[in-house]
Design an enzyme around this catalytic site. Structure first.
Site, PDB file in Angstrom:
ATOM      1  N   GLY A 113      -7.764  -1.096  -3.260  1.00 49.70           N
ATOM      2  CA  GLY A 113      -7.607  -0.554  -2.020  1.00 49.70           C
ATOM      3  C   GLY A 113      -6.012  -0.484  -2.010  1.00 49.70           C
ATOM      4  O   GLY A 113      -5.566   0.391  -1.389  1.00 49.70           O
ATOM      5  N   TYR A 119       1.330  -4.713  -4.622  1.00 56.34           N
ATOM      6  CA  TYR A 119       1.078  -5.751  -5.645  1.00 56.34           C
ATOM      7  C   TYR A 119       2.436  -6.327  -6.109  1.00 56.34           C
ATOM      8  O   TYR A 119       2.894  -5.663  -7.386  1.00 56.34           O
ATOM      9  CB  TYR A 119       0.108  -5.446  -6.582  1.00 56.34           C
ATOM     10  CG  TYR A 119      -1.280  -5.645  -6.047  1.00 56.34           C
ATOM     11  CD1 TYR A 119      -1.895  -6.824  -5.895  1.00 56.34           C
ATOM     12  CD2 TYR A 119      -1.984  -4.355  -5.469  1.00 56.34           C
ATOM     13  CE1 TYR A 119      -3.194  -6.894  -5.433  1.00 56.34           C
ATOM     14  CE2 TYR A 119      -3.248  -4.564  -5.064  1.00 56.34           C
ATOM     15  CZ  TYR A 119      -3.927  -5.779  -5.057  1.00 56.34           C
ATOM     16  OH  TYR A 119      -5.176  -5.871  -4.511  1.00 56.34           O
ATOM     17  N   HIS A 125       0.425  -7.935  -0.943  1.00 59.33           N
ATOM     18  CA  HIS A 125      -0.247  -8.868  -1.785  1.00 59.33           C
ATOM     19  C   HIS A 125       0.510  -9.985  -2.278  1.00 59.33           C
ATOM     20  O   HIS A 125      -0.154 -10.766  -2.970  1.00 59.33           O
ATOM     21  CB  HIS A 125      -1.427  -8.018  -2.793  1.00 59.33           C
ATOM     22  CG  HIS A 125      -1.956  -7.048  -1.721  1.00 59.33           C
ATOM     23  ND1 HIS A 125      -3.082  -7.650  -1.147  1.00 59.33           N
ATOM     24  CD2 HIS A 125      -2.234  -5.825  -1.784  1.00 59.33           C
ATOM     25  CE1 HIS A 125      -3.704  -6.542  -0.524  1.00 59.33           C
ATOM     26  NE2 HIS A 125      -3.047  -5.440  -1.033  1.00 59.33           N
TER      27      HIS A 125
END
Ligand SMILES: Cc1cc2nc3c(=O)[nH]c(=O)nc-3n(C[C@H](O)[C@H](O)[C@H](O)COP(=O)(O)O)c2cc1C
Length: 203
Positions: A113, A119, A125
């Site tokens: 998602g 990332y 994240h």
């Protein structure tokens, strides 16, 4: 029994945009006989009662193993994890005499998602996506599997139809040309010295 064995794990296929399209494409593409077998784990085992022998038999025939799943909590969905716990058993997948998977290829077909930019150390994240694949990398290494570079569709919720279609086409093309497609991509992996295998080391 097939050269390529694709294990699919999506707990809610009816609401899947990415994994369901991949599974449908793999199921309907006219692969040569004996080329590809699909195992949809949540359909096969709605009660989570995995037939370990059947799974190990299917794996034994395969040269390429695929894990196709959405990323859930930075890892694999629950049934895929149970499958791994039970099927990659001591003395079969690793440990003394556990050589059943040695030399096979493993390919991850994943979706997230989170957007690719999320990332990163500065992102939501907080780590590169590759960092979350460490357990996959070490699992592969422990079992003598060669982990191929994964194919990941990031930002799945916002991906438009064409982006998903392109992801699916790419995966199918790779598989149609297997093993030639991955010939140059295999990461070099030396065999883990016997004493370094965790279970043996404890014994
Ligand atoms: C229980 C659950 C946990 C999830 N965890 C993550 C996560 O850790 N990281 C992420 O980027 N997306 C996460 N997602 C989003 C899914 O990865 C995303 O919905 C999926 O890849 C889309 O593929 P699909 O269309 O096949 O469902 C999660 C979704 C669910 C339902």
């Amino acid at each position: 029994m097939a050269e390529i064995l694709c294990l699919c794990a999506h707990p809610d296929r009816a609401h899947s945009r990415v994994s369901a399209r991949l599974m449908d494409a793999l199921a309907t593409t006219p692969f040569p006989p004996g080329k590809l077998a699909l195992r949809d784990l949540y359909r096969l085992y709605p009660d989570y009662a995995i037939d370990i022998e059947a799974e190990q038999q299917a794996l034994a025939q395969a040269r390429l193993v695929i894990w196709l799943h959405p990323i859930h909590w930075y890892g694999m969905p629950a049934l895929m994890k149970l499958w791994l716990d039970e099927v990659f058993s001591y003395g079969w997948a690793y440990g003394p005499g556990g050589h059943a998977l040695q030399g096979k290829d493993l390919w991850l077909l994943l979706s997230t998602g989170g957007a690719e930019a999320a990332y990163s150390p500065q992102g939501h994240h907080r780590h590169a996506f590759q960092d979350f694949l460490l357990p996959y990398e070490q699992t592969a290494r422990l079992c003598g599997l060669r982990l191929l570079p994964p194919q990941v569709l990031h930002g799945a919720h916002r991906a438009d139809d064409e982006t998903i279609a392109q992801h699916v086409r790419e995966a199918v093309q790779h598989l149609l040309s297997y093993p030639h497609w991955c010939g140059s991509q295999r990461a070099e992996q030396e065999e883990l010295p016997a004493g370094e295998r965790p279970v043996e080391a404890k014994a």
